[in-house]
Design a protein around this motif. Structure first.
Motif, PDB file in Angstrom:
ATOM      1  N   THR A  19       0.874  -1.175   0.037  1.00 13.53           N
ATOM      2  CA  THR A  19       0.175  -0.049  -0.110  1.00 13.53           C
ATOM      3  C   THR A  19       0.993   1.340   0.076  1.00 13.53           C
ATOM      4  O   THR A  19       2.125   1.187   0.366  1.00 13.53           O
ATOM      5  CB  THR A  19      -0.873  -0.085   1.224  1.00 13.53           C
ATOM      6  N   ASP A  20       0.422   2.263  -0.563  1.00 18.36           N
ATOM      7  CA  ASP A  20       1.165   3.482  -0.599  1.00 18.36           C
ATOM      8  C   ASP A  20       0.228   4.856  -0.551  1.00 18.36           C
ATOM      9  O   ASP A  20      -1.026   4.501  -0.651  1.00 18.36           O
ATOM     10  CB  ASP A  20       2.038   3.446  -1.897  1.00 18.36           C
ATOM     11  N   LEU A  21       0.799   5.828  -0.603  1.00 14.07           N
ATOM     12  CA  LEU A  21       0.051   7.205  -0.630  1.00 14.07           C
ATOM     13  C   LEU A  21       0.723   8.043  -1.950  1.00 14.07           C
ATOM     14  O   LEU A  21       1.982   8.087  -2.094  1.00 14.07           O
ATOM     15  CB  LEU A  21       0.175   8.075   0.416  1.00 14.07           C
ATOM     16  N   PHE A  22      -0.255   8.617  -2.806  1.00 13.77           N
ATOM     17  CA  PHE A  22       0.342   9.381  -3.850  1.00 13.77           C
ATOM     18  C   PHE A  22      -0.303  10.627  -3.852  1.00 13.77           C
ATOM     19  O   PHE A  22      -1.475  10.999  -3.808  1.00 13.77           O
ATOM     20  CB  PHE A  22      -0.100   8.388  -5.227  1.00 13.77           C
ATOM     21  N   THR A  23       0.393  11.777  -4.062  1.00 12.95           N
ATOM     22  CA  THR A  23      -0.020  12.998  -3.712  1.00 12.95           C
ATOM     23  C   THR A  23       0.182  13.850  -5.365  1.00 12.95           C
ATOM     24  O   THR A  23       1.080  13.700  -5.923  1.00 12.95           O
ATOM     25  CB  THR A  23       0.728  13.947  -3.030  1.00 12.95           C
ATOM     26  N   LEU A  24      -0.872  14.102  -6.040  1.00 11.66           N
ATOM     27  CA  LEU A  24      -1.320  14.681  -7.314  1.00 11.66           C
ATOM     28  C   LEU A  24      -1.400  16.253  -7.124  1.00 11.66           C
ATOM     29  O   LEU A  24      -1.968  16.654  -6.422  1.00 11.66           O
ATOM     30  CB  LEU A  24      -2.366  14.098  -8.077  1.00 11.66           C
ATOM     31  N   ARG A  25      -0.503  16.894  -7.980  1.00  8.84           N
ATOM     32  CA  ARG A  25      -0.721  18.241  -8.015  1.00  8.84           C
ATOM     33  C   ARG A  25      -0.970  18.863  -9.648  1.00  8.84           C
ATOM     34  O   ARG A  25      -0.324  18.452 -10.466  1.00  8.84           O
ATOM     35  CB  ARG A  25       0.676  18.940  -7.341  1.00  8.84           C
ATOM     36  N   GLY A  26      -2.027  19.754  -9.612  1.00 10.01           N
ATOM     37  CA  GLY A  26      -2.433  20.395 -10.754  1.00 10.01           C
ATOM     38  C   GLY A  26      -2.014  21.646 -10.890  1.00 10.01           C
ATOM     39  O   GLY A  26      -1.684  22.264  -9.650  1.00 10.01           O
ATOM     40  N   ALA A  27      -1.833  22.218 -12.046  1.00  9.69           N
ATOM     41  CA  ALA A  27      -1.340  23.423 -12.522  1.00  9.69           C
ATOM     42  C   ALA A  27      -2.243  24.643 -11.916  1.00  9.69           C
ATOM     43  O   ALA A  27      -1.667  25.617 -11.379  1.00  9.69           O
ATOM     44  CB  ALA A  27      -1.477  23.573 -13.816  1.00  9.69           C
ATOM     45  N   GLY A  28      -3.527  24.422 -11.299  1.00  5.84           N
ATOM     46  CA  GLY A  28      -4.265  25.483 -10.860  1.00  5.84           C
ATOM     47  C   GLY A  28      -4.196  25.577  -9.348  1.00  5.84           C
ATOM     48  O   GLY A  28      -4.575  26.446  -8.854  1.00  5.84           O
ATOM     49  N   GLY A  29      -3.328  24.478  -8.838  1.00  8.45           N
ATOM     50  CA  GLY A  29      -3.169  24.510  -7.315  1.00  8.45           C
ATOM     51  C   GLY A  29      -3.803  23.339  -6.697  1.00  8.45           C
ATOM     52  O   GLY A  29      -3.520  23.113  -5.321  1.00  8.45           O
ATOM     53  N   LEU A  30      -4.635  22.781  -7.215  1.00  7.57           N
ATOM     54  CA  LEU A  30      -5.297  21.551  -6.531  1.00  7.57           C
ATOM     55  C   LEU A  30      -4.561  20.317  -6.003  1.00  7.57           C
ATOM     56  O   LEU A  30      -3.756  20.164  -6.943  1.00  7.57           O
ATOM     57  CB  LEU A  30      -6.811  21.072  -7.136  1.00  7.57           C
ATOM     58  N   GLN A  31      -4.610  20.164  -4.855  1.00  8.00           N
ATOM     59  CA  GLN A  31      -3.822  18.798  -4.518  1.00  8.00           C
ATOM     60  C   GLN A  31      -4.564  17.843  -3.935  1.00  8.00           C
ATOM     61  O   GLN A  31      -5.350  18.151  -2.999  1.00  8.00           O
ATOM     62  CB  GLN A  31      -2.638  19.377  -3.519  1.00  8.00           C
ATOM     63  N   VAL A  32      -4.238  16.529  -4.601  1.00 10.76           N
ATOM     64  CA  VAL A  32      -5.090  15.414  -4.051  1.00 10.76           C
ATOM     65  C   VAL A  32      -4.073  14.328  -3.647  1.00 10.76           C
ATOM     66  O   VAL A  32      -3.323  13.866  -4.340  1.00 10.76           O
ATOM     67  CB  VAL A  32      -5.906  15.013  -5.206  1.00 10.76           C
ATOM     68  N   ALA A  33      -4.290  13.659  -2.441  1.00 14.93           N
ATOM     69  CA  ALA A  33      -3.573  12.683  -1.959  1.00 14.93           C
ATOM     70  C   ALA A  33      -4.556  11.298  -1.908  1.00 14.93           C
ATOM     71  O   ALA A  33      -5.582  11.329  -1.605  1.00 14.93           O
ATOM     72  CB  ALA A  33      -3.161  12.959  -0.381  1.00 14.93           C
ATOM     73  N   VAL A  34      -3.811  10.466  -2.663  1.00 21.14           N
ATOM     74  CA  VAL A  34      -4.855   9.003  -2.976  1.00 21.14           C
ATOM     75  C   VAL A  34      -3.920   7.819  -2.528  1.00 21.14           C
ATOM     76  O   VAL A  34      -2.783   7.666  -2.791  1.00 21.14           O
ATOM     77  CB  VAL A  34      -4.895   8.820  -4.241  1.00 21.14           C
ATOM     78  N   SER A  35      -4.769   7.047  -1.679  1.00 27.07           N
ATOM     79  CA  SER A  35      -4.068   5.813  -1.371  1.00 27.07           C
ATOM     80  C   SER A  35      -4.603   4.565  -2.116  1.00 27.07           C
ATOM     81  O   SER A  35      -5.893   4.677  -2.655  1.00 27.07           O
ATOM     82  CB  SER A  35      -4.532   5.283   0.281  1.00 27.07           C
ATOM     83  N   ASN A  36      -3.856   3.524  -2.552  1.00 30.15           N
ATOM     84  CA  ASN A  36      -4.450   2.513  -3.415  1.00 30.15           C
ATOM     85  C   ASN A  36      -4.862   1.771  -2.437  1.00 30.15           C
ATOM     86  O   ASN A  36      -5.468   0.613  -3.224  1.00 30.15           O
ATOM     87  CB  ASN A  36      -2.857   2.097  -4.189  1.00 30.15           C
ATOM     88  N   TYR A  37      -5.221   1.716  -1.193  1.00 28.50           N
ATOM     89  CA  TYR A  37      -6.112   0.938  -0.524  1.00 28.50           C
ATOM     90  C   TYR A  37      -7.415   1.235  -0.734  1.00 28.50           C
ATOM     91  O   TYR A  37      -7.681   2.442  -0.255  1.00 28.50           O
ATOM     92  CB  TYR A  37      -5.795   0.974   0.832  1.00 28.50           C
ATOM     93  N   GLY A  38      -8.267   0.631  -1.408  1.00 35.01           N
ATOM     94  CA  GLY A  38      -9.635   1.100  -1.673  1.00 35.01           C
ATOM     95  C   GLY A  38      -9.613   2.297  -2.842  1.00 35.01           C
ATOM     96  O   GLY A  38     -10.726   2.844  -2.954  1.00 35.01           O
TER      97      GLY A  38
END
Length: 375
Positions: A19-38
């Motif tokens: 399992t891990d955590l991935f943080t995505l960042r968009g050009a407009g500033g939105l930041q989303v952290a996603v776990s591959n558990y579920g």
């Protein structure tokens, strides 16, 4: 400010998979952290207009929090979202198949081994996008047929999170009903009863005594479910209603209207993304927080949306499950988050009047949910 997450707190082996955590960042500033558990949305941090970020999605600060806490928190729900009455699945030939139950006598949100409890494979990671995959198996959820699901999450420059999936039936007739179960709070904390909500739906599905769909579709007129004009969540849940009492609060399926017009009379334009099947996207909900001016648009390819005002939320400070609970800054109470869950008609395989699509081996189905933030 957005709560700082430790990636290490999400890294372990579960069911023999990492399992891990991935943080995505968009050009407009939105930041989303996603776990591959579920395939969980752990954090959705939006720009606050002052150079910072505010987390507008409820979540836990470790994998253990998700294992111990609210079962659906932030998860991608499948293979069949919602309840199937008495755990039964009516097959195309009219025969009924017994599925595992996990909500009293009912099969709920994919059952005890649905996607919210599975570790997704990580296929691709980019700065603003993540691709995950999972194969549904009969031995896990009881639903006939194997189905491979690929999910792509992508942040666009207009501060929208696009969640697009492709499902392929592999070996036998099967079906798919996916939704997202993020709890949103556009203020970042406190009750969402002061939020305003608009849902372009003229009809809803009332519940029967067992809290499963009645099989009827009724007008929303003169009910708490009339959200065609924006109104406060608190006012809706406070209305005297036998349906609200039955469910314990607002937790009902609204059937979306085919067309939605803005105040100027022009039809609203759905968001477009390379990873989202924009054809068929319709506005599912518009959530706003008056004090901050933040707004969330929910778009979807589904025919309706389950609106859940979070009356079942609770924090457990003894186990320290609430994010920041050790500082006393995030203790969840009923109504501290609201779920807007686009999905197929509830219990559709068992309801003759509800549409349901069975997939033959080799059939491919696509769907999407888009969360777009402004303000």
């Amino acid at each position: 400010m957005a709560y700082s997450l430790s990636r290490k707190a999400f890294q372990q082996e579960l069911h023999g998979q990492p399992t891990d955590l991935f943080t995505l960042r968009g050009a407009g500033g939105l930041q989303v952290a996603v776990s591959n558990y579920g395939a969980r949305l752990v954090q959705v941090a939006v720009p606050d207009g002052q150079g910072g970020l505010v987390d507008v999605a409820l979540g836990y600060d470790s994998l253990q929090g998700y294992l111990d806490g609210q079962l659906s928190m932030g998860a991608l729900i499948g293979r069949w979202a919602g309840r199937l009455r008495s755990g039964l699945l009516t097959l195309p030939d009219g025969a009924q198949r017994q599925l595992p139950t996990n909500s009293g006598p009912h099969h709920h949100h994919g059952g005890p081994k649905g996607s919210r409890f599975r570790v997704f494979a990580v296929d691709d990671v980019q700065a603003d996008a993540l691709t995950l995959s999972h194969t549904f198996r009969t031995e896990d959820d009881g639903v006939p047929g194997m189905l491979r699901l690929q999910l792509r999450l992508h942040i666009t420059a207009d501060n929208a999170l696009h969640m697009a999936w492709t499902g392929e039936a592999l070996d036998a007739p099967t079906l798919l009903n996916i939704t997202g179960h993020a709890f949103f709070n556009l203020a970042g904390a406190g009750s969402t009863h002061g939020h305003t909500l608009q849902v372009p739906a003229s009809r809803y599905v009332p519940l029967a005594a067992d809290v499963c769909p009645s099989g009827l579709v009724q007008p929303v007129d003169a009910t708490p479910f009339d959200l065609r004009e924006a109104r406060s969540v608190g006012a809706a849940v406070a209305e005297p209603s036998e349906q609200l009492s039955l469910a314990g609060g607002l937790d009902h399926y609204l059937v979306l209207d085919d067309h939605v017009w803005d105040e100027e009379g022009a039809e609203r334009t759905p968001p477009v993304s390379p990873v989202t099947p924009s054809q068929g996207l319709r506005l599912a909900a518009l959530l706003s927080e008056p004090l901050t001016g933040r707004t969330l648009e929910v778009w979807s390819t589904a025919p309706g949306v389950q609106v859940y005002a979070g009356h079942g939320l609770k924090a457990d400070p003894v186990r320290d499950l609430g994010r920041g609970a050790e500082q006393g800054v995030w203790l969840w109470q009923p109504g501290d988050g609201i779920c807007l869950e686009p999905m197929e008609y509830p219990d559709a395989p068992n309801q003759p009047g509800f549409p349901v699509r069975w997939l033959a081996p080799g059939d491919v189905v696509q769907g999407a949910i888009v969360y777009r933030f402004t303000g």
